[in-house]
Design a protein around this motif. Sequence first.
Motif, mmCIF file in Angstrom:
data_model
loop_
_atom_site.group_PDB
_atom_site.id
_atom_site.type_symbol
_atom_site.label_atom_id
_atom_site.label_comp_id
_atom_site.label_asym_id
_atom_site.label_seq_id
_atom_site.Cartn_x
_atom_site.Cartn_y
_atom_site.Cartn_z
ATOM 1 N N GLU A 156 0.737 -0.763 -0.087
ATOM 2 C CA GLU A 156 -0.082 -0.059 0.020
ATOM 3 C C GLU A 156 1.177 1.344 -0.136
ATOM 4 O OE1 GLU A 156 -3.160 -0.095 -0.360
ATOM 5 O OE2 GLU A 156 -3.859 -1.659 0.231
ATOM 6 N N PRO A 157 0.789 2.141 -0.955
ATOM 7 C CA PRO A 157 1.394 3.680 -0.687
ATOM 8 C C PRO A 157 1.066 4.359 0.494
ATOM 9 C CG PRO A 157 -0.356 4.005 -2.590
ATOM 10 C CD PRO A 157 -0.526 2.479 -1.986
ATOM 11 N N GLU A 158 2.183 5.049 0.467
ATOM 12 C CA GLU A 158 1.559 5.691 1.824
ATOM 13 C C GLU A 158 0.974 6.570 0.916
ATOM 14 O OE1 GLU A 158 4.775 6.713 4.505
ATOM 15 O OE2 GLU A 158 5.240 4.691 5.296
ATOM 16 N N GLY A 159 0.063 7.097 2.440
ATOM 17 C CA GLY A 159 -0.831 7.927 1.707
ATOM 18 C C GLY A 159 -1.785 8.428 2.342
ATOM 19 N N ARG A 160 -2.776 9.574 1.881
ATOM 20 C CA ARG A 160 -3.766 9.938 2.878
ATOM 21 C C ARG A 160 -4.591 9.875 2.274
ATOM 22 N NH1 ARG A 160 -2.837 16.318 4.734
ATOM 23 N NH2 ARG A 160 -4.398 15.771 5.681
ATOM 24 N N TYR A 161 -6.010 9.552 2.786
ATOM 25 C CA TYR A 161 -6.996 9.434 2.202
ATOM 26 C C TYR A 161 -8.645 10.194 2.916
ATOM 27 C CZ TYR A 161 -4.417 4.822 1.597
ATOM 28 O OH TYR A 161 -3.471 4.121 1.167
ATOM 29 N N PHE A 162 -9.376 10.004 1.716
ATOM 30 C CA PHE A 162 -10.225 11.022 2.417
ATOM 31 C C PHE A 162 -11.408 10.478 1.378
ATOM 32 C CE2 PHE A 162 -6.987 13.546 1.374
ATOM 33 C CZ PHE A 162 -6.749 15.090 2.504
ATOM 34 N N LEU A 163 -12.573 10.794 2.178
ATOM 35 C CA LEU A 163 -13.766 9.927 2.081
ATOM 36 C C LEU A 163 -15.536 10.948 1.293
ATOM 37 C CD1 LEU A 163 -15.950 7.803 1.861
ATOM 38 C CD2 LEU A 163 -16.676 8.605 4.561
ATOM 39 N N LEU A 164 -15.612 10.458 0.558
ATOM 40 C CA LEU A 164 -16.579 12.036 0.058
ATOM 41 C C LEU A 164 -17.909 10.825 -0.153
ATOM 42 C CD1 LEU A 164 -17.205 14.337 -1.363
ATOM 43 C CD2 LEU A 164 -16.209 13.388 -3.449
ATOM 44 N N ILE A 165 -18.522 11.651 0.267
ATOM 45 C CA ILE A 165 -20.016 10.854 -0.165
ATOM 46 C C ILE A 165 -21.144 11.649 -0.407
ATOM 47 C CG2 ILE A 165 -21.462 10.182 1.436
ATOM 48 C CD1 ILE A 165 -20.023 8.825 3.597
ATOM 49 N N VAL A 166 -20.984 11.863 -1.441
ATOM 50 C CA VAL A 166 -22.603 12.569 -2.042
ATOM 51 C C VAL A 166 -23.677 11.981 -2.188
ATOM 52 C CG1 VAL A 166 -22.729 13.600 -3.678
ATOM 53 C CG2 VAL A 166 -20.637 13.569 -3.510
ATOM 54 N N GLY A 167 -24.928 12.301 -1.244
ATOM 55 C CA GLY A 167 -25.920 12.030 -1.903
ATOM 56 C C GLY A 167 -27.234 12.910 -2.525
ATOM 57 N N LEU A 168 -27.963 11.726 -3.238
ATOM 58 C CA LEU A 168 -28.757 12.661 -3.613
ATOM 59 C C LEU A 168 -29.755 12.211 -4.044
ATOM 60 C CD1 LEU A 168 -28.596 15.063 -5.523
ATOM 61 C CD2 LEU A 168 -28.208 13.579 -7.868
ATOM 62 N N ARG A 169 -31.262 12.347 -3.753
ATOM 63 C CA ARG A 169 -32.540 11.813 -3.853
ATOM 64 C C ARG A 169 -32.112 10.456 -2.711
ATOM 65 N NH1 ARG A 169 -33.450 11.924 -9.335
ATOM 66 N NH2 ARG A 169 -33.560 14.712 -8.581
ATOM 67 N N HIS A 170 -32.262 9.171 -3.305
ATOM 68 C CA HIS A 170 -32.390 8.250 -2.761
ATOM 69 C C HIS A 170 -31.182 7.287 -2.210
ATOM 70 C CE1 HIS A 170 -36.381 8.289 -0.825
ATOM 71 N NE2 HIS A 170 -36.763 8.224 -2.264
ATOM 72 N N TYR A 171 -30.368 7.913 -3.480
ATOM 73 C CA TYR A 171 -29.038 7.729 -3.616
ATOM 74 C C TYR A 171 -27.885 8.288 -3.149
ATOM 75 C CZ TYR A 171 -30.355 5.906 -8.456
ATOM 76 O OH TYR A 171 -30.950 4.976 -9.235
ATOM 77 N N MET A 172 -26.893 6.732 -2.356
ATOM 78 C CA MET A 172 -25.829 7.673 -1.830
ATOM 79 C C MET A 172 -24.245 7.660 -2.475
ATOM 80 S SD MET A 172 -25.983 8.083 1.654
ATOM 81 C CE MET A 172 -24.354 7.311 2.025
ATOM 82 N N LEU A 173 -23.387 7.910 -2.733
ATOM 83 C CA LEU A 173 -22.756 7.142 -3.333
ATOM 84 C C LEU A 173 -21.293 7.705 -2.767
ATOM 85 C CD1 LEU A 173 -20.996 6.143 -5.948
ATOM 86 C CD2 LEU A 173 -21.261 7.070 -6.968
ATOM 87 N N CYS A 174 -20.389 6.616 -1.863
ATOM 88 C CA CYS A 174 -19.737 7.434 -1.558
ATOM 89 C C CYS A 174 -18.050 6.237 -1.683
ATOM 90 C CB CYS A 174 -19.539 5.769 0.045
ATOM 91 S SG CYS A 174 -20.584 5.867 1.077
ATOM 92 N N VAL A 175 -16.858 7.212 -1.847
ATOM 93 C CA VAL A 175 -16.007 7.167 -3.262
ATOM 94 C C VAL A 175 -14.961 7.414 -1.898
ATOM 95 C CG1 VAL A 175 -14.853 8.226 -5.248
ATOM 96 C CG2 VAL A 175 -17.168 8.701 -4.835
#
Lengths: 920, 414
Positions: free
Chosen positions: A566-585
């Motif tokens: 695993e590369p050393e790095g930082r991780y970010f969570l992006l959650i975008v919700g729209l209507r009933h959808y939620m996309l977690c990246v």
Amino acid sequence: MSDPAWRDSRGRPAELPGDLSSQEEEEDGDSDAGASGLDSCSSAGSDTDLEPEWRDSVQRNGELFYLELSEDEEECLLPETQTVNHVRFSEKEVIIEEDGTRERKKYEPKLKRFTKILKSKKLLPKRHHKKSSSDNGPVSILKHQSNQKTGVTVQQRYKDVTVYINPKKLTVIKAREQLKLLEVLVGIIHQTKWSWRRSGKQADGERLVVHGLSPGGSAMKSGQVLVGDVLVAVNDVDVTSENIERVLSCIPGPMQVKLTFENAYAVKKEMAQPKKKKTQSSTNDLVKLLCGSEADGIQHSILDTPHITMYLTLRFQSEVSKEEQEILYHYPVSEASQKLKSVRGIFLTLCDMLESVTGTQVTSSSLHLNGKQIHVAFLKESDKLLLIGLPAEEVPLPQLRNMIEDTAQTLKFMYGSLDSAFCQVENTPHLDHFFSLFFQRALQPDKLHLSASPSAQQYDAASAVLLDSLPGVRWLPLPQELKSEDYYDMRRLYTILGSSLFYKGYLVCSHLPKDDIVEIAAYCRQYCLLPLAAKQRIGQLIIWREVFPRHHLQPPVDSDTEVFQEPEGRYFLLIVGLRHYMLCVLLEAGGCTSKATGNPGPDCIYVDQVRTTLHQLEGVDSRIEEGLASSPGPCLSCADWFLAASHEKADSLTTSPILSRLQGSTKTATSPTCRRTFFSDHPFKARKPSPSRGSGDYEPGEGGEGIGPSPHTTPAAVRKQRESCGSEDSMALLKLARKKSTLPNPFHLGNSKKELSDKELEVYNTMKLTSGPENTLFHYVALETVQGIFITPTHEEVAQLGGSVHAQLIKNFHQCCLSIRAIFQQTLKEEKKKVLHGEDHSESADSVSSLTHVKEHGVLFECSPENWTDQKKAPPVMAYWVVGRLFLHPKPQELYVCFHDSVTEIAVEMAFKLFFGLTL
Amino acid sequence: MGDEGAGSAVHLLCLAASSGVPLFCRSSGGAPSRQQLPFSVIGSLNGVHMFGQNLDVQLTSARTEDTIVVWKSFHDSVTLIALSSEEGASELRLERMLHMVFGAMVLIVGLEELANIRNVERLKKELRASYCLIDSFLGNSELIGDLTQCVDCAIPPEGSFMQETLSGFSEATGTAFVSLLVSGRVVAATEGWWRLGMPEAVLLPWLVGSLPPQAARDYPVYLPHGSPKVPHRLLTLTLLPGLELCLLCGPSPPLSQLDPQLLERWWQPLLEPLRACLPLGPRALPEGFPLHSDILGLLLLHLELRRCLFTVEPSRDKEPSPEQRRRLLRNFYTLVATTYFSAEPGPAEKEEDTVPPAQSPRACYLVLGPGVGWQLVALRLGLRLLLLMLSPQSPTHGLRSLATHTLQALTPLL
């Protein structure tokens, strides 16, 4: 920002909140609708030069939690609060209740934003100075707002009315004639000349007396604006006839606007008794909880229950003489919890002493407090101790253990370690919010799981006990699928590690490793995001934060299997919700991308790309909805049918309801194909590749591959295929899917799922879990630990099986599964130990004689209908099994089923049927 | 300590609540190094409990990954602390054990001494007499009454005959409380004996079983439930080795009155049936009782009469050893009693009085994990609860019917 830019954004409905409503416009048959799909994409693209609304909410450390309800949700919230207000304002004096403040607070971000815009346009005069200087008489309600308290009465000279304003209306009407914004947007008619003549004041800075209310306008709907009132301020901006148009024109999108009126006839009357406890809508509560603004208010009711969380240190620095220095964090501050806090010495001593005596760490302790049994779970990390205490009757001990581990895991996911979570002062409000949600879920689960039907609500509350502790996500196996979100090119700042898509709280698909998805799901659960998405349409939800996924940050234990480091790095969570959808990246910075420095906030590009993806999925939700209604899982029976049947003692009756149900389900099984063709006629405008998304969005290698259909068009292609082949020809589809899955595209893991889901479609009709002629299955939960998913019947399925006995059964099922699972967890722990210590341990006589090697556990329950009135006959009794089965090899899986006693079932067979094809 | 800590140890601490003076410490199992807890540990274990009490917080238990500690204070004067690292140790087991231990202390020294401790040193000395009884709770007994709080029974082959003789004997001696014990199990008893309250009904047979064998005894006992402050006399007469006749009485009759002649007159005719009782010790069921061949162990409880039958003798030759079977059944009972049939203790409440919960557990089973495959099944029918341990070849889906049949067969016995 220049004026035209604003005007532009206002004029076009494609502004972010605007394009949420684009669908409504579609429904209305508005001519505008055709463009909305395209528009939304292009606007997303152009958002970079426009400032997105959430920009202001980004915190100093780069985190973002931005939630906005969709328009219809907001509007349906409105009447309720207004009735509350109405009652209050019809009296002479005002009691500012919590609900009022809450309502305001909820919209605060928007008000702030609006105010900010005004400020930036130098439109915000020194209202406050003016007020304080000129108003030395009655206390201004505006001034009062800063420190509202329950029960404080103020004289009703000014009143605040919150109205919903949608500048989009303007665009429709504007074409017809140039109307005054005040009339069009707010619905207040003010006749300048007439009033001028009467009052004889000078034209500039004229008071805005309400001369009339336009029918159907927001002001009239609110019911609080009376003819004769004087509009003095909009969102705390002083207005007169001169600047009102300008001020109103600055409203960028649909939003709540606070209007301040001066009462025309200030009369004094008796204060009315305070309005009875508010009947706020459930969704409201949830949103408020989420926003964290009023969690305390709601929590008031659970304050009597002793519960606490503490983070203590076992190391004492004698040189620092701070009071309660061993407490690094504690929540909540209430009388009942105070007691628990005061005995922290017990916990510290136990933790230290028992560890030295037994050589193992303290896990929990129980005590009696005011006649209540309280369990306290311990989690020790180095020299710090995390404690969570909850009453035993609310939370049984095994559940509490799971909860504290879940909490610690989420906190580590969010902050990297418990230390960094608790020891930094600036985190305290976040943690308070976190734990208020936590206790809310623990003590009043039904409050959070509010949904339209009480049965679904019960189901939620009952199942939360078990499901919340499962290391997995509720997965919705779909018969056919929509793919892949992470095909955008994002090499500049972050690498996308994977994404997962939720629909109404169900995981639809995921490209994340198991550990990540489990952690993200835990995060979503802690913040109640999943029920939120299930219950209401999210206007816009953007969450951005740095996260610390365990899986990536820990060096792999068995390095021989993992060549890839695993590369050393930082991780970010992006959650975008729209209507009933939620996309977690999940994003990675560092490694092959640029190193992240400081606290980067969310990047518009990523947010927009994710949102675009969601927009593209718009058309698919009907299909998912359909999947929810009739998932390819096994059919269920309702317990009440059996009871009724045995009561009638007619065998034909026993079978008939079940058979009809079976028929019903086969009907739904065949219907998707018909519906599918119907839906394929539906114009998928959002599906069109938008110009802004250009070819750069595709994987470069893929463009050259002529055969491989781009993932973007895959669903459409499949659908087309379906259309042409006819729905019967599933073999061809299967082949198609197979062919696709052989494509050497590392990004298309999802294709394998399609293959399987097609297979599932085939076995669907034979999917009856139980043996025997009748379907005797009541409920099931299947956990797949390798992928971190579990499947259960969907809410829709459960809702179809209403019935008092069945509801109880489901509750009981989950309770029972919890205790079964507690036994399984011991087994798993034992197994882990064995692996660690080699095989030498297994021979010990002790472990053989203890119950730590359980693979199957079943409990037989008997139930009879509740209000049995017939005294002569004994109530009919129905017996059902709750069986849990644990599979250790080849991979840990857990299955819990509930079925009628009439047929003997072999859990292994059921498990095989259920797990077959259960692959993400 | 981890690995070399060598499995299970049970520690029992008894302290005077007011002074914190340890009255006694008993331990069993484990490596010698763990035999005795250091005083600092005893002190802090007592300390945390006492500290909580001062703040109106009752500390009841604490768990580490492999150990459970349970605190219990009695009459505000005696604090008992049990610390167990046995596999499958549970709060229920330790709590019930503490109740038994305190009952045993009362049985020997009387409640008066314990409730108001005047002379700690004298009390310590007096309590020594209870050690062997207390130790029997810590160790692995063949009986299960300490856990189930039911009297361990054995079913004699000619029960009615024996019962008649016993009644006659009790009339002749003028004591209502007479019983016949085989290694701690009650073979037969008079109505009066069966009416003894809870803990003494279990404690008296345990006491007799734990004492070193003697031809006859006259032993003063307090009855923790019936008469905790006034001592009674427990007379025991060994009829055959391992088979003892017990009488609970007041000042009369003196032991001398129970001369061999009297015994001979009553019991000589029953010599053969009594002989037949001797092997009942571990087996509990009479020879030739039809049991399914898959059954490896059996525990039958009558929840109202508070009697139980416990045996691990069937198919002795098969795996696992009786010791393991006993532990498995004990652990299974604990699980079942805590999780599913928890309302079970409490003889006062009857089925009819309380509205039965709409969904109540009736049966449950466990299949033990990889490699072993033993199965455990519990079935509750009316006031009876049957727990069976079955060999792996028994089909899982047939467990319930097997249990039902066995229970029906056993019903006339208990």
